[in-house]
Design a protein around this motif. Structure first.
Motif, short mmCIF file in Angstrom:
data_model
loop_
_atom_site.label_atom_id
_atom_site.label_comp_id
_atom_site.label_asym_id
_atom_site.label_seq_id
_atom_site.Cartn_x
_atom_site.Cartn_y
_atom_site.Cartn_z
N CYS A 170 0.83 -1.20 0.00
CA CYS A 170 0.00 0.00 0.00
C CYS A 170 0.86 1.25 0.00
N ASP A 171 0.22 2.34 -0.29
CA ASP A 171 0.81 3.67 -0.11
C ASP A 171 -0.22 4.44 0.70
N VAL A 172 0.01 4.58 2.00
CA VAL A 172 -1.01 5.12 2.89
C VAL A 172 -1.33 6.58 2.63
N ARG A 173 -0.56 7.24 1.78
CA ARG A 173 -0.86 8.63 1.42
C ARG A 173 -2.05 8.69 0.47
N GLU A 174 -2.34 7.55 -0.20
CA GLU A 174 -3.39 7.49 -1.20
C GLU A 174 -4.66 6.88 -0.61
N ARG A 175 -5.77 7.58 -0.71
CA ARG A 175 -7.04 7.12 -0.15
C ARG A 175 -7.44 5.75 -0.68
N GLU A 176 -7.38 5.55 -1.99
CA GLU A 176 -7.80 4.27 -2.57
C GLU A 176 -6.94 3.12 -2.07
N SER A 177 -5.66 3.36 -1.93
CA SER A 177 -4.75 2.32 -1.44
C SER A 177 -5.09 1.96 0.01
N SER A 178 -5.36 2.97 0.84
CA SER A 178 -5.74 2.72 2.23
C SER A 178 -7.08 1.99 2.30
N LYS A 179 -8.02 2.35 1.41
CA LYS A 179 -9.31 1.65 1.38
C LYS A 179 -9.12 0.19 1.02
N ASP A 180 -8.22 -0.09 0.07
CA ASP A 180 -7.96 -1.49 -0.32
C ASP A 180 -7.48 -2.31 0.88
N VAL A 181 -6.65 -1.70 1.72
CA VAL A 181 -6.16 -2.39 2.92
C VAL A 181 -7.32 -2.70 3.86
#
Length: 196
Positions: A170-181
């Motif tokens: 993930c890249d926690v700076r990115e909303r979509e990436s955090s949502k995927d987690v």
């Protein structure tokens, strides 16, 4: 195993189920950033400026430019659908604040252990914490500068993780990436519960 009920009725007239999620990990791995990037409300943050008191106490290796730290918790919320609302509780990462983890983890459906592969040793206390309390967790490898220098298998071996524990980049700076987690964690915990 929901984190209490909500008395807030949604626009559809449905009372959503509230689910508590813990975002944990070592000092400086991106917990505050993750909660901030994904929360639909302005997140509650308890950040303070790093001071001389932390010199020689806090391990700043690899995060020398860090200027603030969470001293209690981060709190955010995200609505998955009208029936499910996630409440996110980010833990402080420094050893001196770990005494709060038991309270923050109480009633949690599951946890995300954020990992910085530059400082894997800071991940072990978080993993041990959730393993010893039988709280389902996944490992999210935060790609600083958008890079992931290690494979999933290398991370799994280095952290001595069971084959069933999901690892997600993930890249926690990115909303979509955090949502995927978050989606990965919810699916994993639901599968764990249905297998019991």
């Amino acid at each position: 195993m929901a984190f209490g009920g909500s008395d807030q009725v949604s626009d559809t007239g449905v009372i959503p189920t509230s689910i508590k999620i813990v975002v944990a990990g070592g000092f400086g791995v991106g917990k505050t950033t993750m909660v901030n990037s994904v929360s639909e409300i302005p997140p509650l943050r308890t950040e303070e400026v790093l001071t001389e008191a932390g010199v020689g106490v806090d391990d700043m290796m690899g995060i020398e430019s860090k200027e603030t730290t969470t001293v209690a918790l981060d709190f955010g919320r995200i609505t998955i659908n009208p029936r499910v609302v996630l409440y996110l509780f980010g833990t402080p990462g420094q050893n001196r604040f770990w005494f709060m983890w038991d309270e923050l983890a109480m009633g949690a459906l599951g946890a995300i252990v954020l990992v910085d592969t530059r400082r894997l040793d800071s991940s072990f206390p978080s993993i041990d914490f959730f393993e010893h309390r039988n709280i389902p967790f996944i490992v999210a490898v935060n790609g600083f500068e958008g890079t992931w220098p290690h494979t999933e298998e290398q991370v799994r071996q280095a952290l001595d993780l069971d084959d069933t524990v999901p690892i997600i980049r993930c890249d926690v700076r990115e909303r979509e990436s955090s949502k995927d987690v978050l989606v990965e964690l919810v699916q994993y915990t639901m599968n764990q519960l249905s297998a019991v």
